[in-house]
Design a protein around this motif. Structure first.
Motif, PDB file in Angstrom:
ATOM      1  N   HIS A 106       0.857  -1.199   0.000  1.00 24.96           N
ATOM      2  CA  HIS A 106       0.000   0.000   0.000  1.00 24.96           C
ATOM      3  C   HIS A 106       0.887   1.240   0.000  1.00 24.96           C
ATOM      4  O   HIS A 106       0.884   2.029   0.958  1.00 24.96           O
ATOM      5  CB  HIS A 106      -0.924  -0.006   1.223  1.00 24.96           C
ATOM      6  CG  HIS A 106      -1.686  -1.286   1.385  1.00 24.96           C
ATOM      7  ND1 HIS A 106      -2.812  -1.589   0.663  1.00 24.96           N
ATOM      8  CD2 HIS A 106      -1.442  -2.379   2.184  1.00 24.96           C
ATOM      9  CE1 HIS A 106      -3.274  -2.780   1.016  1.00 24.96           C
ATOM     10  NE2 HIS A 106      -2.449  -3.287   1.941  1.00 24.96           N
ATOM     11  N   PRO A 107       1.649   1.464  -1.057  1.00 27.36           N
ATOM     12  CA  PRO A 107       2.660   2.529  -1.070  1.00 27.36           C
ATOM     13  C   PRO A 107       2.090   3.940  -0.972  1.00 27.36           C
ATOM     14  O   PRO A 107       2.810   4.855  -0.559  1.00 27.36           O
ATOM     15  CB  PRO A 107       3.380   2.315  -2.410  1.00 27.36           C
ATOM     16  CG  PRO A 107       2.364   1.612  -3.266  1.00 27.36           C
ATOM     17  CD  PRO A 107       1.599   0.722  -2.337  1.00 27.36           C
ATOM     18  N   GLU A 149      -7.327   2.396  -0.895  1.00 27.30           N
ATOM     19  CA  GLU A 149      -8.582   2.128  -1.591  1.00 27.30           C
ATOM     20  C   GLU A 149      -9.217   0.887  -0.975  1.00 27.30           C
ATOM     21  O   GLU A 149      -8.621  -0.188  -0.948  1.00 27.30           O
ATOM     22  CB  GLU A 149      -8.357   1.911  -3.088  1.00 27.30           C
ATOM     23  CG  GLU A 149      -7.856   3.145  -3.808  1.00 27.30           C
ATOM     24  CD  GLU A 149      -7.710   2.916  -5.303  1.00 27.30           C
ATOM     25  OE1 GLU A 149      -8.046   1.796  -5.756  1.00 27.30           O
ATOM     26  OE2 GLU A 149      -7.260   3.837  -6.004  1.00 27.30           O
ATOM     27  N   LEU A 150     -10.429   1.067  -0.478  1.00 28.77           N
ATOM     28  CA  LEU A 150     -11.129  -0.039   0.170  1.00 28.77           C
ATOM     29  C   LEU A 150     -11.703  -0.965  -0.895  1.00 28.77           C
ATOM     30  O   LEU A 150     -12.466  -0.551  -1.775  1.00 28.77           O
ATOM     31  CB  LEU A 150     -12.260   0.497   1.053  1.00 28.77           C
ATOM     32  CG  LEU A 150     -12.955  -0.514   1.966  1.00 28.77           C
ATOM     33  CD1 LEU A 150     -11.952  -1.133   2.940  1.00 28.77           C
ATOM     34  CD2 LEU A 150     -14.070   0.156   2.734  1.00 28.77           C
ATOM     35  N   SER A 204      -5.408  -2.378   9.333  1.00 26.10           N
ATOM     36  CA  SER A 204      -5.315  -3.487   8.369  1.00 26.10           C
ATOM     37  C   SER A 204      -6.579  -3.608   7.542  1.00 26.10           C
ATOM     38  O   SER A 204      -7.645  -3.111   7.923  1.00 26.10           O
ATOM     39  CB  SER A 204      -5.061  -4.806   9.110  1.00 26.10           C
ATOM     40  OG  SER A 204      -6.209  -5.142   9.894  1.00 26.10           O
ATOM     41  N   PHE A 205      -6.419  -4.260   6.369  1.00 29.89           N
ATOM     42  CA  PHE A 205      -7.573  -4.704   5.598  1.00 29.89           C
ATOM     43  C   PHE A 205      -7.998  -6.067   6.138  1.00 29.89           C
ATOM     44  O   PHE A 205      -7.167  -6.952   6.366  1.00 29.89           O
ATOM     45  CB  PHE A 205      -7.225  -4.849   4.107  1.00 29.89           C
ATOM     46  CG  PHE A 205      -7.317  -3.565   3.346  1.00 29.89           C
ATOM     47  CD1 PHE A 205      -8.462  -2.790   3.395  1.00 29.89           C
ATOM     48  CD2 PHE A 205      -6.257  -3.140   2.560  1.00 29.89           C
ATOM     49  CE1 PHE A 205      -8.550  -1.606   2.686  1.00 29.89           C
ATOM     50  CE2 PHE A 205      -6.337  -1.969   1.855  1.00 29.89           C
ATOM     51  CZ  PHE A 205      -7.483  -1.186   1.919  1.00 29.89           C
ATOM     52  N   GLU A 206      -9.292  -6.242   6.359  1.00 31.73           N
ATOM     53  CA  GLU A 206      -9.813  -7.506   6.876  1.00 31.73           C
ATOM     54  C   GLU A 206     -10.946  -7.996   5.975  1.00 31.73           C
ATOM     55  O   GLU A 206     -11.861  -7.233   5.643  1.00 31.73           O
ATOM     56  CB  GLU A 206     -10.334  -7.334   8.305  1.00 31.73           C
ATOM     57  CG  GLU A 206      -9.287  -6.910   9.311  1.00 31.73           C
ATOM     58  CD  GLU A 206      -8.239  -7.990   9.564  1.00 31.73           C
ATOM     59  OE1 GLU A 206      -8.559  -9.193   9.407  1.00 31.73           O
ATOM     60  OE2 GLU A 206      -7.097  -7.624   9.908  1.00 31.73           O
ATOM     61  N   ASP A 236      -2.712  -8.415   6.424  1.00 32.23           N
ATOM     62  CA  ASP A 236      -2.642  -7.397   5.373  1.00 32.23           C
ATOM     63  C   ASP A 236      -2.696  -6.006   6.016  1.00 32.23           C
ATOM     64  O   ASP A 236      -3.725  -5.340   6.010  1.00 32.23           O
ATOM     65  CB  ASP A 236      -3.793  -7.593   4.394  1.00 32.23           C
ATOM     66  CG  ASP A 236      -3.701  -6.635   3.201  1.00 32.23           C
ATOM     67  OD1 ASP A 236      -2.670  -5.949   3.057  1.00 32.23           O
ATOM     68  OD2 ASP A 236      -4.676  -6.562   2.421  1.00 32.23           O
ATOM     69  N   SER A 237      -1.574  -5.549   6.579  1.00 31.10           N
ATOM     70  CA  SER A 237      -1.513  -4.242   7.224  1.00 31.10           C
ATOM     71  C   SER A 237      -1.350  -3.143   6.171  1.00 31.10           C
ATOM     72  O   SER A 237      -0.592  -3.297   5.202  1.00 31.10           O
ATOM     73  CB  SER A 237      -0.352  -4.186   8.207  1.00 31.10           C
ATOM     74  OG  SER A 237      -0.587  -5.032   9.313  1.00 31.10           O
TER      75      SER A 237
END
Length: 281
Positions: free
Chosen positions: A182-183, A209-210, A258-260, A271-272
């Protein structure tokens, strides 16, 4: 139709047993008197419901002077009613003090002089009736003074509450760096203490971006990475979360977002998006 005097209206409004059956019947028929009683009753109700139990303190002298000036009262009632309160004189005493003596002899000038005296005597009650609505009874003045004192007391209470309430302070902050996947993401975090030991974590996140079907979760992670605590879901670009009282922030210094996936697994997905260490300096 003769109306109820100010004294009686004020006493009825305060719930005092001052009205006779005839007065009560008059209130039913007279809209003006009923409206005055209703208005004074509301003032009395607010004053009684807002004052704590205990002895009431007399308002400062300048309170009455401000009321006197605001209402444009005459100099006859310029004195502070709190410093010199006298029971109202009875109607019979008032009339006997203002009316000419019934036993005064008729002037020797004859019928013409007697006629002039009778005319003056007949005019006196009309004069009293004309100025009476402008007179304020002591009970009415007390209601006005109590209302003004109540406003002052409420204002002082608000000021004291604001002055004595502990203010929130930032006790730690962190810059949240992006992970390689996620740069473009960047974030900030801060810990606030409200002065009573209640702590909150506020985070902001930009540049991510979700993905549909995923959500973002905020975590506190122990420095060794062996334990973590979920604080909640980040629905917007920023959010504030309560830090449990049992959490030692000296140990749980890492803030992670994080994305969960929606898969029913409460564990960290791995996925942090961003992470940073709290600085208590």
């Amino acid at each position: 139709m003769s109306h109820l005097d100010d004294e009686k209206i004020a006493l009825i409004a305060m719930g005092e047993p001052a009205g006779s059956d005839a007065d009560m019947e008059h209130l039913v028929e007279c809209e003006n008197c009923a409206a005055e009683v209703a208005a004074m009753s509301r003032v009395a109700l607010v004053a009684r419901s807002s004052v704590v139990e205990g002895d009431l303190e007399s308002p400062p002298a300048d309170v009455w002077s401000r009321i006197h000036g605001e209402l444009g009262l005459t100099s006859a009632v310029a004195a502070d009613p709190a410093s010199d309160v006298h029971p109202p004189e009875s109607e019979s005493e008032s009339e006997s003090a203002s009316a000419p003596a019934a036993s005064a002899p008729v002037s020797a000038a004859g019928p013409a002089a007697a006629t002039e005296a009778d005319a003056a005597e007949a005019a006196a009650p009309r004069h009293r009736a004309r100025v009476r609505p402008r007179r304020r009874s002591s009970a009415t003045m007390w209601i006005l003074a109590a209302s003004m004192a109540l406003v002052v007391a409420i204002g002082a209470g608000v000021w004291i509450a604001r002055t004595l309430t502990p203010s929130s302070a930032v006790i730690a902050s962190a810059e949240l760096a992006a992970f390689p996947d996620h740069p473009d993401a960047e974030g900030q975090a801060r810990i606030d203490d409200d002065g009573d030991g209640r702590r909150t974590l506020t985070v902001t996140l930009d540049g991510d971006e979700l993905v549909a079907g995923d959500y973002r979760e905020v975590w506190l992670i122990r420095e060794d990475g062996q334990a973590l605590i979920s604080l909640g879901v980040l629905d917007e670009s920023s959010g504030t979360f309560r830090v449990p009282d049992s959490v030692d922030l000296d140990e749980y210094r890492l803030v992670d977002i994080s994305f969960e996936p929606v898969d029913g697994d409460p564990a960290h997905s791995g996925d942090s998006i961003v992470r940073g260490e709290l600085d208590f300096a």
